[in-house]
Scaffold this motif. Structure first.
Motif, PDB file in Angstrom:
ATOM      1  N   ALA A  46       0.831  -1.208   0.000  1.00 12.12           N
ATOM      2  CA  ALA A  46       0.000   0.000   0.000  1.00 12.12           C
ATOM      3  C   ALA A  46       0.864   1.256   0.000  1.00 12.12           C
TER       4      ALA A  46
ATOM      5  N   ASP B 198       0.585   3.249  -3.390  1.00 12.70           N
ATOM      6  CA  ASP B 198      -0.546   4.122  -3.074  1.00 12.70           C
ATOM      7  C   ASP B 198      -1.855   3.346  -3.135  1.00 12.70           C
TER       8      ASP B 198
ATOM      9  N   GLY C 161      -4.729   2.102  -1.132  1.00 11.05           N
ATOM     10  CA  GLY C 161      -5.455   2.201   0.117  1.00 11.05           C
ATOM     11  C   GLY C 161      -6.944   2.016  -0.038  1.00 11.05           C
ATOM     12  N   GLU C 162      -7.387   1.800  -1.295  1.00  9.34           N
ATOM     13  CA  GLU C 162      -8.821   1.655  -1.502  1.00  9.34           C
ATOM     14  C   GLU C 162      -9.298   0.285  -1.019  1.00  9.34           C
TER      15      GLU C 162
ATOM     16  N   ARG D 247      -9.561  -3.144   3.865  1.00 15.75           N
ATOM     17  CA  ARG D 247      -8.905  -1.852   3.653  1.00 15.75           C
ATOM     18  C   ARG D 247      -7.605  -1.829   4.440  1.00 15.75           C
TER      19      ARG D 247
ATOM     20  N   GLU E  93      -5.025   0.856   5.691  1.00 15.87           N
ATOM     21  CA  GLU E  93      -4.951   2.311   5.801  1.00 15.87           C
ATOM     22  C   GLU E  93      -4.172   2.699   7.045  1.00 15.87           C
ATOM     23  N   GLN E  94      -3.701   3.949   7.059  1.00 14.20           N
ATOM     24  CA  GLN E  94      -2.967   4.427   8.220  1.00 14.20           C
ATOM     25  C   GLN E  94      -3.887   4.516   9.426  1.00 14.20           C
TER      26      GLN E  94
ATOM     27  N   THR F 253       0.251  11.883   8.173  1.00 15.02           N
ATOM     28  CA  THR F 253       1.127  11.154   7.266  1.00 15.02           C
ATOM     29  C   THR F 253       2.436  10.856   7.977  1.00 15.02           C
TER      30      THR F 253
ATOM     31  N   TRP G  27      -0.398   1.117  11.051  1.00 19.38           N
ATOM     32  CA  TRP G  27      -1.370   0.917   9.980  1.00 19.38           C
ATOM     33  C   TRP G  27      -2.421  -0.050  10.496  1.00 19.38           C
TER      34      TRP G  27
END
Length: 681
Positions: free
Chosen positions: A601, A605, A607-608, A626, A628-629, A634, A644
């Motif tokens: 991820a 990029d 992350g969807e 998913r 994601e962070q 960031t 994450w």
């Protein structure tokens, strides 16, 4: 005879199966065919059955082993007709308390295999009868829980469960009356009884009218039977308003009419008063009470943790008011049990183990005492744990009384149970399934069960010894913890192949004490072959428990759809197709894959939301995943730690796994609910 728990923990030791006839001499027999005692009898048992019963002076015992029954009383073994049987030590607790048959109330292939082992005398017992998995109006995700969203689905599910070999169909609260009717109709065609909770939307009479013939816990019996002019303020049996309304009393004449109707139609009730009286007490108060303090040592630590998690006194609601009303409601239910008995409605002894603060085997003696408190004589109460369960199961010709030709599932008591039922709490011997347990044997079982926790070992199995041509290999291990306790260990190996594919091997050894799922120490071993983008080419999962193992394989075919093949614990094989594009593995399939997904991820990029697969609870499921962070900020170079999360969505259910990474990119902690995983030093 030693029984190894599939290499998943300490063994239990049982006596050797009897190899020759045995005579119990000079014993007083309580046959339970009516309220009587037959003095000075000799009972000969052979190959697990009663061969001869006669006056001691007329029965020859030449060539037999003998048990002196002088000043002792011999009667049928006891049945607990509502249990949730999962852990290896439960057999010890049941047998040590004279329980020679149980009815398991949320079935799985595990129980069908356990049943086979007992029938083949690979284990002495207790004998087990099992319902199907629960059929309800919603899906809990557990292997013992199935959702029926309409009458057609209900009929299909019921027919499949009957074909699978379950002996009864169990239903729960959230069903509509239309779906319940469809279940009962199909079960009738298949010759099976429908039992369980009366659905929230129905009265007992309505459920009986569509074909339900057995009820658990008296749940909802008050619906339509409150005093005139009193309205029920809701449907859910655990809501405070409903409990307070029932605690004020019921229309006893209406209950009596219902009881008479159930007697005429032979509709059964298993009240489980012992669990209703105790399951909602605070944890410390319950385990230190006079009824539990001397036996709580037999409860596995995983079971105690589960009890603590379900302690209602720790929740944010008016607990004391709710508890006071609950106790008053229980008094009303005891009154109802008395009315059912007076009207001849059939009753069963059941205890709902291993629900909070109820200990297997010991709880049967508590329930017998509850039945006598409700107005029964000792003989009448004992019938509900011996002859009546046999009649309920249609097996009166096989067991339930002491008679020639019937199963020799017997208990030897130091006193006359028809005078005092309490004498059954301290048995001299138990005979079951062709095995003989002396008092020494029974004490040994209890002591062994009490020591099991100290013998649990989360040994790290070797992984990563597969492919020889690899570009790189990474191995590691994480300790699974709840609070200060280690409850499991994950060992993993990642290998990349020259073509960019991944081979992931992972072993998870753990223990748990859930009510509706496998207990004891168990091992899940998974091997994944992943494409360079980490989607699944093939997944293999082996789940080992103390009863046996199941094996599932998921394979991606040329049409980019998955084929799922599974072999259950009892050897039953089934297949299904998952029509989907390539799927990622979810954390329950392989915990150690998520760091790879995080790296992917970050680099791409990505992350969807994506589709993933889990092989869990005997099912292959497609879920939404998913990566994601863990917060809105960031991460920056040089951060000491960053986090994450893997968010897994299955319908309305959402599970979040949070992974904390150190500055070198290694996982330093994983959390999901109360569980934490940390690297093994």
């Amino acid at each position: 005879m030693e029984y190894e728990e599939s290499m998943l923990g300490p063994h239990l030791t049982f006596p050797t199966q009897l190899s020759q006839p045995m005579a119990i001499t000079n014993v007083a027999v309580v046959p339970m065919d009516r309220n009587r005692v037959l003095p000075d009898r000799t009972v000969v048992i052979d190959d697990g059955f009663i061969k001869t019963i006669g006056p001691s002076s007329s029965v020859s015992t030449v060539g037999m082993s003998t048990v002196d029954g002088s000043n002792r009383y011999l009667l049928p073994g006891l049945a607990d007709m509502h249990v949730h049987y999962w852990t290896p030590g439960e057999s010890a607790l049941f047998l040590a308390n004279g329980v020679t048959l149980v009815r398991n109330m949320a079935g799985a292939p595990f129980h069908l295999e356990l049943q086979r082992k007992i029938r083949q005398r690979e284990l002495p017992g207790p004998h087990i009868v099992t319902t199907s998995p629960i059929i309800d109006g919603w899906d809990s995700g557990m292997r013992t829980w199935l959702a029926a969203d309409g009458p057609d689905a209900a009929r299909r599910i019921t027919g499949r469960l009957a074909e699978r070999g379950y002996q009864q169909i169990k239903v729960l609260n959230s069903l509509s009356l239309e779906i319940l009717q469809a279940i009962c109709s199909q079960a009738s065609l298949d010759g099976l009884r429908v039992t369980g909770h009366c659905p929230d939307v129905a009265t007992f009479q309505q459920a009986i009218d569509v074909g339900m013939s057995s009820f658990e816990h008296l749940t909802g019996i008050w619906k339509g039977h409150l005093p005139e002019g009193q309205e029920l303020p809701g449907l859910h049996h655990l809501s405070l308003d409903v409990i307070e309304a029932v605690a004020e009393g019921v229309d006893e004449d209406a209950i009596r009419r219902l009881a008479h109707d159930m007697a005429m139609k032979d509709v059964w009730n298993c009240p489980t008063l012992v669990v209703l009286r105790n399951m909602h007490d605070p944890q410390d108060e319950g385990i230190n009470s006079p009824r539990l303090s001397h036996i709580v040592r037999h409860v596995p630590r995983a079971g105690l943790r589960t009890w603590a998690k379900l302690d209602p006194s720790s929740l944010n609601f008016p607990y004391q008011r709710w508890r006071d009303a609950w106790y008053r409601r229980n008094d009303v239910l005891e009154l109802i049990v008395g009315i059912l008995h007076e009207e001849g409605a059939p009753l069963l002894v059941g205890t709902d183990t291993s629900v909070r603060l109820v200990v297997q085997g010991f709880s049967v003696h508590e329930e017998l005492a509850n039945f006598t408190a409700a107005g029964m004589t000792p003989y009448e109460a004992l019938r509900c744990a011996t002859t009546e369960p046999a009649r309920f199961l249609g097996q009166s010709e096989v067991w339930g009384t002491v008679a020639e030709g019937k199963r020799a599932d017997l208990i030897l008591a130091p006193g006359n149970p028809l005078d005092s039922i309490e004498t059954l709490r301290d048995l001299e011997a138990v005979f079951v399934n062709g095995f003989h347990f002396t008092r020494t044997d029974l004490d040994s079982l209890l002591n062994r069960q009490a020591a099991l926790d100290s013998l649990v070992d989360f040994a790290e199995p070797e992984v990563g010894r597969g492919a020889t041509s690899v570009a790189s290999t990474f191995e590691g291990a994480w300790s699974e913890r709840e609070g200060d306790c280690e409850v499991g260990r994950v060992t993993f190996s990642h290998r990349t192949l020259p073509n960019g594919e991944w081979i992931i091997e992972e072993s998870h050894v753990f223990e748990q004490g859930l009510i509706f799922d496998f207990g004891g120490v168990q091992r899940h071993s998974v091997e994944l072959r992943l494409n360079p983008d980490l989607t699944i080419q093939e997944a293999s999962l082996r789940e080992e428990t103390w009863v046996g193992e199941s094996h599932a394989v998921l394979t991606l075919n040329d049409k980019l759809a998955y084929h799922h093949k599974r072999i259950d614990e009892d050897g039953y094989e089934w297949k299904e197709n998952l029509g989907s594009r390539p799927l990622l593995p979810d954390p329950t399939l392989a915990l150690s894959v998520v760091p790879l997904l995080v790296r992917h991820a970050r680099n791409h990029d990505r992350g969807e939301a994506e589709l993933a697969c889990r092989l869990r609870q005997g099912r292959a499921e497609i879920v939404v995943l998913r990566i994601e962070q863990a917060d809105a900020q960031t991460e920056t170079e040089g951060d000491e730690n960053y986090a994450w999360k893997a968010v897994v969505e299955r319908g309305d259910e959402k599970t979040v796994w949070e992974y904390t990474f150190s500055c070198d990119g290694e996982v330093s902690k994983i959390t999901c609910g109360p569980k934490t995983f940390v690297p093994v030093a």
